[in-house]
Design a protein around this motif. Structure first.
Motif, short mmCIF file in Angstrom:
data_model
loop_
_atom_site.label_atom_id
_atom_site.label_comp_id
_atom_site.label_asym_id
_atom_site.label_seq_id
_atom_site.Cartn_x
_atom_site.Cartn_y
_atom_site.Cartn_z
N GLY A 52 -69.26 6.83 10.04
CA GLY A 52 -69.04 7.01 11.74
C GLY A 52 -69.50 8.13 11.97
N ALA A 53 -69.03 9.27 11.20
CA ALA A 53 -68.76 10.83 12.22
C ALA A 53 -70.65 11.17 11.76
CB ALA A 53 -68.22 11.57 10.78
N PHE A 54 -71.22 10.48 10.32
CA PHE A 54 -72.08 10.64 10.03
C PHE A 54 -73.19 9.66 11.36
CE2 PHE A 54 -76.88 9.29 8.42
CZ PHE A 54 -77.88 10.14 7.90
N GLY A 55 -73.37 8.83 11.65
CA GLY A 55 -73.90 7.93 12.98
C GLY A 55 -73.59 8.86 14.18
N TYR A 56 -72.36 9.39 14.03
CA TYR A 56 -72.18 10.26 15.30
C TYR A 56 -72.91 11.59 15.10
CZ TYR A 56 -69.58 7.02 18.96
OH TYR A 56 -69.52 6.24 19.76
N ARG A 57 -73.24 11.88 14.60
CA ARG A 57 -73.80 13.71 13.97
C ARG A 57 -74.62 14.48 15.12
NH1 ARG A 57 -76.97 10.17 11.28
NH2 ARG A 57 -79.03 10.43 11.70
N LYS B 153 -62.94 12.96 17.13
CA LYS B 153 -62.37 12.08 16.66
C LYS B 153 -62.52 11.71 14.66
CE LYS B 153 -62.70 7.65 17.47
NZ LYS B 153 -63.14 7.05 16.91
N ASN B 154 -64.10 11.14 15.49
CA ASN B 154 -64.10 10.57 13.85
C ASN B 154 -64.28 11.04 12.66
OD1 ASN B 154 -65.10 7.99 14.65
ND2 ASN B 154 -67.40 8.30 15.21
N VAL B 155 -64.03 12.42 12.64
CA VAL B 155 -64.12 13.62 11.59
C VAL B 155 -62.59 13.48 11.36
CG1 VAL B 155 -64.46 15.67 10.24
CG2 VAL B 155 -65.98 14.79 12.87
N THR B 156 -61.98 14.40 12.38
CA THR B 156 -60.53 14.33 11.84
C THR B 156 -59.87 12.74 11.72
OG1 THR B 156 -59.90 13.37 14.58
CG2 THR B 156 -60.04 16.07 14.03
N THR B 157 -59.80 12.09 12.18
CA THR B 157 -59.48 10.22 11.59
C THR B 157 -60.26 10.64 10.25
OG1 THR B 157 -60.87 9.37 11.90
CG2 THR B 157 -59.33 9.59 13.61
N GLY B 158 -60.71 10.72 9.38
CA GLY B 158 -61.06 10.39 8.39
C GLY B 158 -60.81 11.87 7.17
N ILE B 159 -60.20 12.79 8.22
CA ILE B 159 -59.81 13.91 7.36
C ILE B 159 -58.82 13.77 7.18
CG2 ILE B 159 -59.10 16.11 7.63
CD1 ILE B 159 -61.83 17.10 9.19
N ALA B 160 -57.55 12.62 7.96
CA ALA B 160 -56.82 12.20 7.31
C ALA B 160 -56.26 11.70 6.33
CB ALA B 160 -55.48 11.56 9.22
N TYR B 161 -57.42 9.94 6.27
CA TYR B 161 -57.11 9.09 5.57
C TYR B 161 -57.82 10.46 4.42
CZ TYR B 161 -58.04 5.53 9.15
OH TYR B 161 -57.66 4.51 9.62
N LEU B 162 -58.14 10.93 4.48
CA LEU B 162 -58.71 12.08 3.19
C LEU B 162 -57.49 12.45 2.10
CD1 LEU B 162 -61.46 12.61 0.75
CD2 LEU B 162 -61.61 14.79 2.30
N VAL B 163 -57.33 13.71 3.42
CA VAL B 163 -55.89 14.39 2.80
C VAL B 163 -54.56 13.08 2.30
CG1 VAL B 163 -53.40 15.37 3.15
CG2 VAL B 163 -56.15 15.96 3.66
#
Length: 250
Positions: free
Chosen positions: A59-64, A180-190
């Motif tokens: 999603g983050a890539f799609g919103y780049r 939001k897409n990036v930060t939620t991805g960070i939450a999932y990653l960590v």
């Protein structure tokens, strides 16, 4: 899992990935499906977060395009999200599984109210000369708190985060959705890194969710960015209300 159950999990990944990229709250689709096919709550929660991570990246890539020019903001908010998600992952391992259940509907309701009032509040704040250009310390604290929640469970964390950023930052809602897409991805990653080493993970479910979520992330980015702010705001409210209903009925 039976082949039909595997198909259901992959389908839930597509729906959750689409929702997370366009609006948020995809966990409210994928997590119940994992419970339905027989996974215990904590294992389902852990596996769900890891499985949806590729969808957030997609999603983050799609919103780049909407992320252009937001590097400093991403670094600042991403760091607070990472710290919060680390704390949330630890809390999941040491606290009872239902510790946050009572406050989650309240948090989502507050977020819905903020989303509805965001244009009016933003206009009021625009006239304040002392308004911090980057949201100020309160936004950082809020993002940290959402990161804690995201690392712990995360249902509707995107809705809550959009509400916070919409109030604090003078920015177009679609650009904030990209953040939001990036930060939620960070939450999932960590949180996922923590869980891989210290918790049980249902890897088949992770793979099925991830495959579906990658597809869903592209679908959500493709169609979500076409929504006008008022339509996006309306969808966020509908999804948030549905999330509250599901959480209260469970």
């Amino acid at each position: 899992m039976t082949p039909l159950e595997q198909l259901a999990v992959a389908g839930a990944g597509i729906v959750a990935g689409t929702m997370n990229a366009a609006i948020g709250s995809g966990t409210l689709v994928s997590f119940p499906v994992l419970l339905a096919v027989g996974y215990p709550p904590v294992i389902a929660n852990v596996s769900n977060g890891i499985g949806l991570l590729p969808g957030s990246v997609s999603g983050a890539f799609g919103y780049r395009r909407e992320l252009a020019g937001q590097r400093a903001r991403l670094l600042r908010l991403g760091a607070m999200t990472a710290l919060g998600a680390l704390a949330g992952a630890v809390l999941l391992l040491v606290l009872p599984a239902d510790a946050f259940e009572a406050v989650v509907p309240v948090l989502i309701l507050i977020a819905i109210v903020l989303i509805v009032l965001q244009p009016w509040i933003a206009r009021r704040l625009a006239h304040r000369r002392d308004r911090p250009a980057h949201g100020g310390p309160w936004l950082l604290l809020g993002v940290f708190a959402v990161g804690v929640y995201g690392g712990y469970f995360g249902a509707a964390q995107g809705v809550i985060l959009l509400a916070l950023m919409g109030i604090a930052l003078p920015e177009h809602l679609q650009r904030l959705n990209a953040v939001k897409n990036v930060t939620t991805g960070i939450a999932y990653l960590v949180s996922g890194i923590v869980f891989v080493f210290v918790a049980d993970v249902a890897w088949l479910a992770v793979v099925l969710l991830a495959a579906g979520a990658v597809i869903g992330g592209q679908l959500g980015a493709r169609y979500g960015r076409r929504l006008k702010p008022v339509w996006l705001r309306g969808l966020i409210v509908l999804v948030g209300l549905a999330a509250i209903a599901q959480l209260l009925l469970d």
